[in-house]
Design a protein around this motif. Structure first.
Motif, short mmCIF file in Angstrom:
data_model
loop_
_atom_site.label_atom_id
_atom_site.label_comp_id
_atom_site.label_asym_id
_atom_site.label_seq_id
_atom_site.Cartn_x
_atom_site.Cartn_y
_atom_site.Cartn_z
N ARG A 288 0.99 -1.32 0.06
CA ARG A 288 0.04 0.21 -0.11
C ARG A 288 0.88 1.36 -0.03
O ARG A 288 1.59 1.53 0.91
N THR B 127 -7.62 2.60 -11.20
CA THR B 127 -6.61 1.45 -11.13
C THR B 127 -5.14 2.27 -11.42
O THR B 127 -5.20 2.58 -12.52
N SER C 101 -2.96 -1.52 -7.77
CA SER C 101 -3.98 -1.47 -6.79
C SER C 101 -5.09 -0.27 -7.27
O SER C 101 -5.06 0.18 -8.40
N HIS C 102 -5.67 -0.04 -6.56
CA HIS C 102 -7.00 0.69 -6.92
C HIS C 102 -7.00 1.99 -5.89
O HIS C 102 -6.89 1.97 -4.42
N LEU C 103 -7.62 3.17 -6.17
CA LEU C 103 -8.09 4.26 -5.50
C LEU C 103 -9.51 4.61 -5.66
O LEU C 103 -9.95 4.43 -6.79
N TRP D 289 -7.94 3.32 -0.51
CA TRP D 289 -6.93 2.41 -1.22
C TRP D 289 -7.30 1.00 -1.13
O TRP D 289 -8.03 0.51 -0.04
N SER D 290 -7.31 0.26 -2.26
CA SER D 290 -7.51 -1.21 -2.12
C SER D 290 -6.64 -2.03 -3.18
O SER D 290 -6.20 -1.56 -4.38
N TRP E 216 -11.53 -1.83 1.29
CA TRP E 216 -11.00 -0.64 1.06
C TRP E 216 -10.56 0.04 2.69
O TRP E 216 -11.42 -0.33 3.59
N THR F 58 2.51 9.45 -5.43
CA THR F 58 2.46 8.07 -4.70
C THR F 58 4.29 7.89 -4.04
O THR F 58 5.16 8.45 -4.86
#
Length: 353
Positions: A28, A267, A272-274, A297-298, A304, A349
């Motif tokens: 993460r 994505t 990963s995903h927001l 975040w996931s 999540w 990031t």
């Protein structure tokens, strides 16, 4: 039949799951705030809403939104502004609701998207309200400096209704869409073939018990994609496709409360995903459910974790977010700020420890 596992095997399984779970936590990323600003320095309108984002070919970022006297007023048009070297240019009108010399409707929910070949698309809606609106489209090969003539979409096609499409490997655009009537909200996906100017509607679990609209698409390394939808069930609703959007699983709720407000996800390049969304708040001071806006975040698009509170104010409205990751890996977020501004964030990031 009841199965009994040897103690040594149980320990091995627990160890593997613990290590795997810790590995996912380590992946993460953290996020550093690079910039927070307002798009409009002196708005030439009273109200604005429903922003969308796209990175242009020169690396600058464009935001578009609808604005006018108030939502649904006849003077509401689609406006855009471009961030150049960190500063926002004055907004300008890029689409209106004129359907004849004597008739004009309000505009709604623009969606910007830049295809792999550099062509910029603007999808938007025209109509008295969301139950009567119809889909429209423009395109630009000059980074939005000039636009094609507006094109009305085929009957039943709304285009991307709030959130950005995904470009498939075959060049088709998978568009997250939905319809609203007096009695039902229904999600549908639409495949747009730019080469043929052809549209195809794909229904998504039309007999489900949920009232759902405004899906956002997450993608995975294979042909799998997931939609996350706004609903009237105080929860985010999801469906999965394993064939690039041709068919979809039944709609189900995930454990992410949401008070019937717009969301948007992306994505990231690391897979990963927001997701930007309004959490479900309780208490008399939270008057409309859009008083707080979070970034979550996931790793898998299902579970999540909130990682940043973008806004929180009992009497404010912070809503209809849009999120993209630009080619330099920065994350851009835009959203409605109290219906009088569009707020923009840039995040960088930072790899997890």
């Amino acid at each position: 039949m009841k199965l009994t596992l040897p103690y040594s095997l149980i320990i091995l399984i627990i160890g593997f799951l613990s290590a795997h779970g810790q590995d996912m936590v380590n992946k993460r990323p953290a996020f550093k705030i690079v910039q927070r600003d307002f798009v409009l320095s002196n708005p030439p309108f009273k109200s604005c809403h429903a922003s969308t984002l796209a990175e242009l070919n020169d690396g600058s970022v464009m935001v578009a939104f609808f604005a006018g006297s108030y939502e649904g007023a006849r003077d509401v048009k689609i406006w855009s502004a471009v961030s150049i070297n960190g500063d926002w240019a004055n907004p300008r009108i890029i689409a209106d609701g004129k359907v004849s010399d004597s008739l004009s409707y309000p505009c709604w929910n623009p969606v910007l998207f830049k295809s792999a070949n550099g062509k910029l698309y603007l999808f938007y809606k025209i109509g008295k309200n969301p139950r009567e609106w119809f889909g429209m489209m423009k395109s630009s090969v000059t980074d939005g400096r000039t636009w094609s003539e507006p094109l009305k979409l085929p009957a039943g096609c709304m285009g991307p209704v709030k959130n950005k499409p995904v470009e498939l490997a075959n060049g088709l655009l998978l568009c997250p869409s939905s319809t609203e009537t007096e009695t039902a909200w229904k999600v549908q996906m639409e495949l747009f073939d730019p080469a043929k100017n052809d549209w195809k509607i794909i229904k998504v679990d039309q007999e489900n018990p949920f009232q759902v609209i405004q899906p956002s698409i997450l993608t995975y390394p294979d042909s799998t994609c997931r939609i996350l939808c706004r609903s009237k069930s105080n929860a985010v609703i999801t469906s999965l496709s394993k064939d690039s959007g041709k068919s979809w699983s039944n709609l189900t709720a995930i454990g992410l409360p949401n008070p019937n407000s717009g969301i948007d996800g992306v994505t990231l390049k690391d897979g990963s995903h927001l997701l930007v969304y309004n959490p479900l708040l309780s208490g008399k001071e939270w008057v409309n459910g859009r008083n707080q806006l979070n970034l979550a975040w996931s790793a898998d698009g299902i579970t999540w974790k909130d990682i940043l509170v973008l806004e929180k104010e009992p009497t404010g409205e912070f809503s209809y977010p849009a999120i993209i990751q630009s080619s330099d890996s920065k994350v851009h977020i835009a959203y409605t700020y109290k219906r009088i501004q569009i707020k923009h964030w840039i995040l960088q990031t930072v790899p997890g420890e």
